[in-house]
Design an enzyme around this catalytic site. Structure first.
Site, PDB file in Angstrom:
ATOM      1  N   SER A 157      44.399  39.450  42.348  1.00  0.00           N
ATOM      2  CA  SER A 157      43.283  40.285  42.786  1.00  0.00           C
ATOM      3  C   SER A 157      42.549  39.753  44.013  1.00  0.00           C
ATOM      4  CB  SER A 157      42.336  40.470  41.616  1.00  0.00           C
ATOM      5  OG  SER A 157      41.364  41.407  41.940  1.00  0.00           O
ATOM      6  N   HIS A 158      41.299  39.367  43.813  1.00  0.00           N
ATOM      7  CA  HIS A 158      40.459  38.967  44.954  1.00  0.00           C
ATOM      8  C   HIS A 158      40.679  37.512  45.369  1.00  0.00           C
ATOM      9  CE1 HIS A 158      38.497  37.813  41.263  1.00  0.00           C
ATOM     10  NE2 HIS A 158      37.831  36.899  41.927  1.00  0.00           N
TER      11      HIS A 158
ATOM     12  N   ASP B 242      39.921  45.655  47.246  1.00  0.00           N
ATOM     13  CA  ASP B 242      40.306  44.247  47.078  1.00  0.00           C
ATOM     14  C   ASP B 242      41.825  44.094  47.086  1.00  0.00           C
ATOM     15  OD1 ASP B 242      40.975  45.264  44.592  1.00  0.00           O
ATOM     16  OD2 ASP B 242      40.336  43.488  43.506  1.00  0.00           O
TER      17      ASP B 242
ATOM     18  N   ASP C  91      44.310  43.907  44.957  1.00  0.00           N
ATOM     19  CA  ASP C  91      45.197  44.777  44.177  1.00  0.00           C
ATOM     20  C   ASP C  91      44.676  46.205  44.048  1.00  0.00           C
ATOM     21  OD1 ASP C  91      43.114  43.758  42.607  1.00  0.00           O
ATOM     22  OD2 ASP C  91      44.215  44.063  40.761  1.00  0.00           O
TER      23      ASP C  91
ATOM     24  N   ASP D 108      41.882  47.547  42.881  1.00  0.00           N
ATOM     25  CA  ASP D 108      41.103  48.075  41.759  1.00  0.00           C
ATOM     26  C   ASP D 108      39.599  47.991  41.984  1.00  0.00           C
ATOM     27  OD1 ASP D 108      41.000  45.350  41.460  1.00  0.00           O
ATOM     28  OD2 ASP D 108      41.665  45.303  39.372  1.00  0.00           O
ATOM     29  N   ARG D 109      39.184  47.334  43.071  1.00  0.00           N
ATOM     30  CA  ARG D 109      37.748  47.290  43.349  1.00  0.00           C
ATOM     31  C   ARG D 109      37.444  47.948  44.678  1.00  0.00           C
ATOM     32  NH1 ARG D 109      35.557  41.488  42.264  1.00  0.00           N
ATOM     33  NH2 ARG D 109      37.095  40.712  40.784  1.00  0.00           N
TER      34      ARG D 109
ATOM     35  N   THR E 294      32.578  41.154  29.921  1.00  0.00           N
ATOM     36  CA  THR E 294      33.191  41.196  31.251  1.00  0.00           C
ATOM     37  C   THR E 294      34.709  41.305  31.140  1.00  0.00           C
ATOM     38  OG1 THR E 294      31.413  39.942  32.255  1.00  0.00           O
ATOM     39  CG2 THR E 294      33.546  39.816  33.347  1.00  0.00           C
TER      40      THR E 294
ATOM     41  N   GLU F 107      31.815  47.830  36.347  1.00  0.00           N
ATOM     42  CA  GLU F 107      31.360  46.442  36.299  1.00  0.00           C
ATOM     43  C   GLU F 107      30.581  46.121  37.572  1.00  0.00           C
ATOM     44  OE1 GLU F 107      33.979  43.485  34.105  1.00  0.00           O
ATOM     45  OE2 GLU F 107      35.385  44.507  35.424  1.00  0.00           O
TER      46      GLU F 107
ATOM     47  N   LYS G 237      40.424  49.765  36.681  1.00  0.00           N
ATOM     48  CA  LYS G 237      39.435  50.170  37.665  1.00  0.00           C
ATOM     49  C   LYS G 237      40.164  50.613  38.929  1.00  0.00           C
ATOM     50  CE  LYS G 237      38.358  45.307  38.671  1.00  0.00           C
ATOM     51  NZ  LYS G 237      38.567  44.359  37.582  1.00  0.00           N
TER      52      LYS G 237
HETATM   53  C1  VG1 Z   1      35.700  38.754  37.677  1.00  0.00           C
HETATM   54  C2  VG1 Z   1      34.619  39.805  37.543  1.00  0.00           C
HETATM   55  C3  VG1 Z   1      34.997  40.806  36.461  1.00  0.00           C
HETATM   56  C4  VG1 Z   1      36.376  41.393  36.757  1.00  0.00           C
HETATM   57  C5  VG1 Z   1      37.384  40.278  36.923  1.00  0.00           C
HETATM   58  C6  VG1 Z   1      38.758  40.763  37.298  1.00  0.00           C
HETATM   59  O1  VG1 Z   1      35.796  38.023  36.469  1.00  0.00           O
HETATM   60  O2  VG1 Z   1      33.380  39.214  37.255  1.00  0.00           O
HETATM   61  O3  VG1 Z   1      34.013  41.803  36.407  1.00  0.00           O
HETATM   62  O4  VG1 Z   1      36.799  42.251  35.721  1.00  0.00           O
HETATM   63  O5  VG1 Z   1      36.952  39.375  37.942  1.00  0.00           O
HETATM   64  O6  VG1 Z   1      38.719  41.590  38.410  1.00  0.00           O
HETATM   65  P1  VG1 Z   1      35.133  36.569  36.257  1.00  0.00           P
HETATM   66  O7  VG1 Z   1      35.582  36.123  34.897  1.00  0.00           O
HETATM   67  O8  VG1 Z   1      35.605  35.719  37.396  1.00  0.00           O
HETATM   68  O9  VG1 Z   1      33.648  36.788  36.355  1.00  0.00           O
HETATM   69  V1  VG1 Z   1      40.017  41.654  39.469  1.00  0.00           V
HETATM   70  O10 VG1 Z   1      39.692  42.831  40.574  1.00  0.00           O
HETATM   71  O11 VG1 Z   1      40.091  40.080  39.884  1.00  0.00           O
HETATM   72  O12 VG1 Z   1      41.380  42.059  38.489  1.00  0.00           O
HETATM   73 CO    CO Z   2      41.263  43.373  41.659  1.00  0.00          CO
END
Ligand code: VG1
Ligand code: CO
Length: 548
Positions: free
Chosen positions: A118-119, A282, A284, A286-287, A349, A368, A381
């Site tokens: 993801s990010h 982001d 992948d 989803d954000r 979360t 979220e 998402k």
């Molecule tokens: C973070 C965010 C959470 C989100 C998760 C995965 O998790 O706070 O809201 O669902 O990333 O998103 P954490 O445990 O680091 O707070 V993604 O777009 O990375 O699949």
């Molecule tokens: Co993501």
């Protein structure tokens, strides 16, 4: 069509002890995944856990980051060896997370494997990740990821087919033994779904006459999706989509659309002659981030505003049965749900906690604070969907982003929100903060810090209303006597050290709220949080690393 005989091998390995999934799948440094047998052991554990019927269909794709292509080859060879009937793989190994979720559903697949961190940053020194989804299209629930972890601890061998490298860049089918590997266009099914939900005719004319769009794919997976949907289908000029080619290292940028990592978009929004709608996504897909001229939309507000305006999109015109937000997300949406007389669920979360509620038809929108929002159209998402929803609001309400937000605040009050992230190199120190609060939670209520009286303190525990499963220790909540809230938890997506997340929110009403900076509305809560959690004492940090 290429066809090969199945040459099956069972390969011995020594089990790994660190393959426990976090908030969204298993995330590690690329170098960890490159260890011999590492990826294979995890994938075998996933296959064993999903207990797929012979001949089942599985969807596979990822965000295009470094190691994505190798992983697609390996997983396809393992799928053939494990008796999967059909692998549906995104061309080039690409599938955005929401598009993968949608494909699982449209193809009646038994599940899917999504390759993404993801990010998190990409490249040979960056991160890689893998998550798996069930037949609903939703991320595997905690019980399943824990079962996969248990299985990995005893994984002493895995099955692999000997096969010549697949051409994953060309759509078509390859048959290996009883397995068909089908390479598909990653965009078309998803684009079709968007066309069903939104009024593309209206959006096309709005984009032509009234709204100048700027979309930044941050060199990650949404580039091809944005080009097809915004340019080919909605007529936006090519130059409005930037960083549209998915790159293995995201061109060195951090594909996290938030005001810190995507500061260039905030600057653009604040500039003279700013585009009317700025969107970004982001790694992948989803954000998202939504900005308008001189306005950055806070994710909690975005969810609330979407709920208040379901009338703008054909897919939501009849309203939704309920809504959900993750616990640390601002409580802006609660006020709208209350006004509409629909339930508002509060989940831990991580997107996987919404999936049962979506599947059971209890909610139709959820989100979220980390810039993730979606609806029942998929089980993940969805960043591009969110941009289309905002565009629909601009079209249907005939208002700018700023007007939509300010009118919402005037009606429901403004729920100020901040997330303060403290990056702590030493995991032990971060854990000490949480342990200290947990051990003393009884005496935190009644205590005071930076002038704020804490009236209630507890540790969030969630009972899933659909299957009754209980998730404990999902964050510490402190409520101030004047209605403010502080939440503390540790991030579950990092790959080294720890990140303490401190979330603050408070709703205010009346004149002046639109001009007031969030920092001013929340500074006392920030001080109270730092004092009560003794952040400096445990870590030496006097300020957060980032405020989002
Ligand atoms: C973070 C965010 C959470 C989100 C998760 C995965 O998790 O706070 O809201 O669902 O990333 O998103 P954490 O445990 O680091 O707070 V993604 O777009 O990375 O699949
Ligand atoms: Co993501």
């Amino acid at each position: 069509m290429r066809s090969e005989k199945l040459k099956l091998r069972e390969i011995d390995c020594v089990p790994f002890d660190d393959q426990r999934s976090g908030t969204a799948g298993l995330r590690k440094k690329v170098t960890v995944f490159q260890q011999q047998h590492y990826l294979e052991c995890f994938v075998q554990s996933v296959f064993d856990t999903l207990k797929l019927e012979p001949g089942s269909t599985l969807v596979l794709g990822g965000d295009g980051r470094y190691y994505n292509r190798e992983a697609v080859q390996t997983i396809s060879a393992m799928a053939a060896a494990n008796g999967i009937g059909r692998m549906v793989v995104g061309q080039g190994g690409l599938l955005s997370t929401p598009a993968a979720s949608n494909l699982i559903r449209t193809r009646n697949a038994a599940g899917g494997i999504i390759l993404s961190a993801s990010h998190n940053p990409g490249g040979p020194d960056g991160d890689f990740g893998i998550k798996f989804n069930t037949a609903t299209g939703g991320q595997a629930p905690e019980q399943l990821t824990e079962a996969a972890f248990a299985s990995s601890l005893v994984c002493k061998s895995y099955k692999l087919a000997d096969l010549t490298t697949l051409d994953i860049d060309k759509c078509g089918e390859t048959v290996i033994g009883n397995t068909v590997i089908e390479i598909v266009d990653p965009v078309s099914d998803y684009a079709e779904l968007m066309e069903e939900i939104f009024d593309f005719e209206l959006l096309r004319s709005t984009l032509k006459h009234r709204v100048r769009l700027h979309f930044d794919a941050l060199n990650a997976v949404t580039g091809p999706y944005a080009q097809r949907i915004f340019c080919d289908m909605l007529g936006v000029p090519d130059e409005c989509i930037c960083n549209a080619t998915p790159l293995e290292d995201f061109g060195g940028i951090h594909p996290d659309p938030n005001p810190v990592q995507a500061a260039h978009l905030v600057k653009l929004a604040m500039s003279e002659n700013a585009p009317d709608l700025i969107g970004a996504s982001d790694g992948d897909g989803d954000r998202y981030m939504i900005l308008g001229s001189s306005m950055l939309v806070s994710p909690g507000d975005s969810l609330a505003i979407m709920l208040a305006n379901t009338v703008v999109a054909p897919g939501y015109r009849n309203g939704v049965p309920g809504v959900a937000r993750s616990m640390p997300t601002s409580r802006a949406v609660d006020a709208v749900a209350h006004d509409l007389g629909i339930p508002c669920f509060e989940t831990p979360t991580g997107w996987r906690f919404f999936c049962n509620l979506l599947e059971a038809g209890k909610i139709g929108l959820c989100g979220e604070e980390s810039f993730g929002t979606s609806s029942a159209h998929t089980r993940e998402k969805d960043g591009l969907w969110a941009v289309l929803y905002w565009l629909s609001m601009m079209a249907g309400l005939e208002q700018s982003v700023g007007e939509i937000v300010r009118r919402h605040w005037a009606r429901f009050g403004r729920c100020f929100f901040q997330r303060r992230d403290y990056v702590i190199a030493d995991l032990e120190k971060a854990e000490a903060i949480i342990r200290n609060l947990t051990d003393n939670i009884g005496s935190v209520a009644g205590s005071a810090g930076a002038g704020q009286q804490i009236s209630e303190a507890n540790i969030f525990e969630y009972t899933d209303p659909v299957d009754g499963s209980v998730s404990t220790n999902q964050g510490i909540r402190l409520f101030s006597a004047d209605g403010g809230r502080i939440v503390l938890r540790l991030s579950g997506t990092g790959t080294s050290g720890a990140t303490l997340r401190v979330y603050l929110d408070r709703t205010e009403r009346g004149p002046g709220i639109a001009e007031k900076p969030a920092a001013a509305a929340l500074s006392d809560l920030a001080g109270t949080a730092a004092e009560i959690a003794r952040i400096e004492h445990f870590t030496g940090l006097t300020e957060p690393t980032a405020i989002i």
